[in-house]
Motif scaffolding. Structure first.
Motif, PDB file in Angstrom:
ATOM      1  N   LEU A 115     -42.338  25.635   6.342  1.00 52.17           N
ATOM      2  CA  LEU A 115     -41.702  24.327   6.317  1.00 52.17           C
ATOM      3  C   LEU A 115     -40.960  24.093   5.002  1.00 52.17           C
ATOM      4  N   HIS A 116     -41.491  24.620   3.907  1.00 56.53           N
ATOM      5  CA  HIS A 116     -40.790  24.476   2.639  1.00 56.53           C
ATOM      6  C   HIS A 116     -39.460  25.216   2.681  1.00 56.53           C
ATOM      7  N   GLU A 117     -39.445  26.404   3.254  1.00 50.51           N
ATOM      8  CA  GLU A 117     -38.204  27.180   3.351  1.00 50.51           C
ATOM      9  C   GLU A 117     -37.153  26.415   4.143  1.00 50.51           C
ATOM     10  N   VAL A 118     -37.585  25.735   5.200  1.00 48.48           N
ATOM     11  CA  VAL A 118     -36.656  24.965   6.023  1.00 48.48           C
ATOM     12  C   VAL A 118     -36.173  23.714   5.305  1.00 48.48           C
ATOM     13  N   LEU A 119     -37.092  22.926   4.784  1.00 47.08           N
ATOM     14  CA  LEU A 119     -36.746  21.616   4.246  1.00 47.08           C
ATOM     15  C   LEU A 119     -36.140  21.674   2.859  1.00 47.08           C
ATOM     16  N   ALA A 120     -36.410  22.739   2.113  1.00 46.45           N
ATOM     17  CA  ALA A 120     -35.857  22.874   0.760  1.00 46.45           C
ATOM     18  C   ALA A 120     -34.556  23.659   0.762  1.00 46.45           C
ATOM     19  N   ASP A 121     -33.895  23.759   1.914  1.00 43.70           N
ATOM     20  CA  ASP A 121     -32.624  24.471   2.014  1.00 43.70           C
ATOM     21  C   ASP A 121     -31.631  23.922   0.992  1.00 43.70           C
ATOM     22  N   GLY A 122     -30.937  24.803   0.300  1.00 44.76           N
ATOM     23  CA  GLY A 122     -29.961  24.375  -0.687  1.00 44.76           C
ATOM     24  C   GLY A 122     -30.546  24.161  -2.070  1.00 44.76           C
ATOM     25  N   GLY A 123     -31.790  24.569  -2.274  1.00 42.31           N
ATOM     26  CA  GLY A 123     -32.397  24.452  -3.591  1.00 42.31           C
ATOM     27  C   GLY A 123     -32.801  23.049  -3.977  1.00 42.31           C
ATOM     28  N   ARG A 124     -32.951  22.151  -2.998  1.00 46.84           N
ATOM     29  CA  ARG A 124     -33.333  20.780  -3.308  1.00 46.84           C
ATOM     30  C   ARG A 124     -34.758  20.746  -3.863  1.00 46.84           C
ATOM     31  N   GLN A 125     -35.025  19.730  -4.664  1.00 39.50           N
ATOM     32  CA  GLN A 125     -36.309  19.623  -5.335  1.00 39.50           C
ATOM     33  C   GLN A 125     -37.324  18.981  -4.396  1.00 39.50           C
ATOM     34  N   LEU A 126     -37.706  19.746  -3.401  1.00 38.29           N
ATOM     35  CA  LEU A 126     -38.646  19.295  -2.383  1.00 38.29           C
ATOM     36  C   LEU A 126     -39.877  20.181  -2.401  1.00 38.29           C
ATOM     37  N   LYS A 127     -41.034  19.559  -2.229  1.00 40.72           N
ATOM     38  CA  LYS A 127     -42.282  20.306  -2.149  1.00 40.72           C
ATOM     39  C   LYS A 127     -43.049  19.856  -0.925  1.00 40.72           C
ATOM     40  N   VAL A 128     -43.320  20.783  -0.024  1.00 41.05           N
ATOM     41  CA  VAL A 128     -44.184  20.500   1.119  1.00 41.05           C
ATOM     42  C   VAL A 128     -45.620  20.649   0.660  1.00 41.05           C
ATOM     43  N   ILE A 129     -46.408  19.604   0.812  1.00 41.64           N
ATOM     44  CA  ILE A 129     -47.783  19.639   0.332  1.00 41.64           C
ATOM     45  C   ILE A 129     -48.797  19.781   1.459  1.00 41.64           C
ATOM     46  N   LYS A 130     -48.323  19.640   2.708  1.00 46.14           N
ATOM     47  CA  LYS A 130     -49.219  19.849   3.842  1.00 46.14           C
ATOM     48  C   LYS A 130     -48.390  20.168   5.067  1.00 46.14           C
ATOM     49  N   ALA A 131     -48.819  21.150   5.838  1.00 56.24           N
ATOM     50  CA  ALA A 131     -48.180  21.513   7.102  1.00 56.24           C
ATOM     51  C   ALA A 131     -49.227  21.488   8.196  1.00 56.24           C
ATOM     52  N   SER A 132     -48.879  20.906   9.332  1.00 54.16           N
ATOM     53  CA  SER A 132     -49.868  20.776  10.399  1.00 54.16           C
ATOM     54  C   SER A 132     -49.157  20.592  11.733  1.00 54.16           C
ATOM     55  N   THR A 133     -49.949  20.510  12.793  1.00 55.14           N
ATOM     56  CA  THR A 133     -49.439  20.124  14.099  1.00 55.14           C
ATOM     57  C   THR A 133     -49.927  18.714  14.409  1.00 55.14           C
ATOM     58  N   GLY A 134     -49.248  18.065  15.335  1.00 53.42           N
ATOM     59  CA  GLY A 134     -49.640  16.722  15.752  1.00 53.42           C
ATOM     60  C   GLY A 134     -49.054  16.436  17.111  1.00 53.42           C
ATOM     61  N   THR A 135     -48.888  15.165  17.440  1.00 55.08           N
ATOM     62  CA  THR A 135     -48.295  14.779  18.716  1.00 55.08           C
ATOM     63  C   THR A 135     -47.416  13.548  18.534  1.00 55.08           C
ATOM     64  N   LEU A 136     -46.357  13.489  19.312  1.00 52.48           N
ATOM     65  CA  LEU A 136     -45.604  12.276  19.566  1.00 52.48           C
ATOM     66  C   LEU A 136     -45.735  12.012  21.049  1.00 52.48           C
ATOM     67  N   ASP A 137     -46.413  10.912  21.394  1.00 59.43           N
ATOM     68  CA  ASP A 137     -46.750  10.653  22.787  1.00 59.43           C
ATOM     69  C   ASP A 137     -47.564  11.847  23.293  1.00 59.43           C
ATOM     70  N   THR A 138     -47.068  12.575  24.272  1.00 61.46           N
ATOM     71  CA  THR A 138     -47.795  13.751  24.777  1.00 61.46           C
ATOM     72  C   THR A 138     -47.193  15.067  24.300  1.00 61.46           C
ATOM     73  N   ARG A 139     -46.165  15.013  23.474  1.00 64.38           N
ATOM     74  CA  ARG A 139     -45.486  16.230  23.033  1.00 64.38           C
ATOM     75  C   ARG A 139     -46.098  16.733  21.725  1.00 64.38           C
ATOM     76  N   PRO A 140     -46.407  18.045  21.644  1.00 67.60           N
ATOM     77  CA  PRO A 140     -46.885  18.614  20.380  1.00 67.60           C
ATOM     78  C   PRO A 140     -45.771  18.642  19.345  1.00 67.60           C
ATOM     79  N   THR A 141     -46.144  18.515  18.076  1.00 64.08           N
ATOM     80  CA  THR A 141     -45.166  18.462  16.995  1.00 64.08           C
ATOM     81  C   THR A 141     -45.570  19.363  15.842  1.00 64.08           C
ATOM     82  N   HIS A 142     -44.588  19.695  15.008  1.00 62.56           N
ATOM     83  CA  HIS A 142     -44.825  20.234  13.677  1.00 62.56           C
ATOM     84  C   HIS A 142     -44.657  19.088  12.686  1.00 62.56           C
ATOM     85  N   VAL A 143     -45.591  18.996  11.746  1.00 55.64           N
ATOM     86  CA  VAL A 143     -45.617  17.871  10.814  1.00 55.64           C
ATOM     87  C   VAL A 143     -45.625  18.401   9.389  1.00 55.64           C
ATOM     88  N   ALA A 144     -44.772  17.822   8.545  1.00 51.66           N
ATOM     89  CA  ALA A 144     -44.736  18.176   7.118  1.00 51.66           C
ATOM     90  C   ALA A 144     -44.984  16.926   6.287  1.00 51.66           C
TER      91      ALA A 144
END
Length: 208
Positions: A115-144
């Motif tokens: 998730l850090h590789e995806v969200l920090a595209d372009g060298g932005r100063q972003l740090k993913v501190i937790k990666a997990s799965t979850g749900t929106l309604d009945t759909r599974p999700t990736h959560v950062a």
């Protein structure tokens, strides 16, 4: 065993969405123009794409210039700064993908590094501190859960949930904003109960 073309299409939707859309949602803290407000939690419904959610009491609907941001709401003036946005992007070529195959992608837990590789595209100063799965309604999700520095004295702390349905990719992003990392996290925590209620209340209102 070869993957089916539909599963390949679903995977392409997810990859393209992550690289092109997610970071846009995280940067929605800039120019805001309010259009409506309520003192009590209210239910927002979007009939075009078919979704709804319960917004925190007092939050304001705000203008979001990004084409694929379908709704943005922000905390009212004078309160700890925070915002949430729903982004829906269309992929017509994946309209025939099977929901079950799409769901399998999001049932696999992502890593912080992915998730850090995806969200920090372009060298932005972003740090993913937790990666997990979850749900929106009945759909599974990736959560950062992330921290992001926008400028010298502009910081975000929040989370983004990502999923897909046939022909569409979805993200729901909520963050606190502040002049320091500590203030941004504190503002997120102030609204965390309402943000969690928004996430829990999210519903897909169209059958797909």
């Amino acid at each position: 065993m070869h993957e089916s073309p539909l599963l390949q299409d679903a995977a392409m939707v997810v990859i393209a969405y992550w690289w092109r859309c997610c970071l846009i949602v995280l940067l929605l803290s800039l120019v805001v123009s309010s259009v409506a407000a309520t003192d009590q939690p209210g239910r927002y419904t979007n009939n075009q794409f078919g979704f709804s959610f319960q917004s925190p009491g007092g939050w304001i609907y705000a203008h979001a210039p990004e084409r694929n941001v379908r709704v943005k709401i922000v905390a009212p003036d004078g309160s700890p700064a925070a915002e949430c946005a729903v982004t829906v992007k269309e992929y017509p070529k994946a309209g025939n993908a099977r929901q079950g195959e799409i769901d399998q992608i999001f049932l696999v837990a992502p890593t912080i590094e992915e998730l850090h590789e995806v969200l920090a595209d372009g060298g932005r100063q972003l740090k993913v501190i937790k990666a997990s799965t979850g749900t929106l309604d009945t759909r599974p999700t990736h959560v950062a859960r992330y921290r992001l520095q926008l400028g010298f004295d502009e910081f975000l702390f929040g989370q983004i949930a990502m999923t897909a349905t046939p022909g569409l990719t979805w993200s729901v992003s909520c963050s606190g904003r502040g002049g320091s990392p500590e203030e941004a996290e504190k503002n997120y925590q102030f609204w965390q109960k309402g943000i969690e209620a928004l996430m829990t209340s999210f519903r897909f209102t169209k059958k797909r």
